[in-house]
Scaffold this motif. Sequence first.
Motif: not given
Length: 275
Positions: A94-97, A128-129, A161-162, A186-188
Amino acid sequence: MNKKILLISGLLLLNGCSMIVDDQYQVAPIGKAVTQIQTAKKLPLEMDQEIKLAVSAQTQALDIYSIDSPSVVFDLPMVKNGFDINIEAEINDSVFVPSAKVMNQSGDIRAELDDEGLVYLKPRLADGNRLQGNIKVHPQIGDSALYLVVFTDKDKLNETVAVSHPAKLDAEGRGNYLTGVGDIQVPRALTGKLSIEATALGARTDAPSTVLPVLSNTERPQQESVNFYHQAIRTAIADNDVDKAMGLLRDAEQLGIADADQVFREAMKAQLDRQ
């Protein structure tokens, strides 16, 4: 949401003490939600020092200025010519945008960063990404204090996020192109890892030196100089040398060259569209 994003989320210490996770990341300050910037736990952001932080479910939250999420508040130095803040967010499961606001002691907003200012960076070497974001701040008369608040938009947690598929990246690394493989969504999230670094505007990078047009501080930029910096920024980004491009951008802004930031952003988007 714009799939091309630049990253930022930063978090930090609790009560002045740091806890280290994964050998590199400090846990962001923990605490209950606060409704006044003055009562929020703050971390110092020193020039030219990268801070790596992990935002957790216990991270202090803010409920002010349309912010309602785990947040990190930095106490910024008062740099006369202003400074450039770079924010990167790791993309894992996941990602903390990151979004960001810079405000003074009265709550006046001096600069902001949202999804539109973020760019997706593919894996490179040990990184990484990532999402990367940039925010520039110029102190104004009457500013006795400046704060950087890094948070995320809770209203967009249902978005994704793609990122490039690993198989496609592997093929690209071998000089091939893999068709029929889509991006991974990838979910936020309200948690994640961030790195933040501030540099004084006009500071040069350690990149190999380039002979630049001479321009005194009292002259208006000549068209030759404007063209040089615009093209140099585009070329650096086309070569995937973002650090060099950002150094050129800082120099151009210090010299008063117009539209350098716009050229940087357009070149980044064009480069991402080609990949």
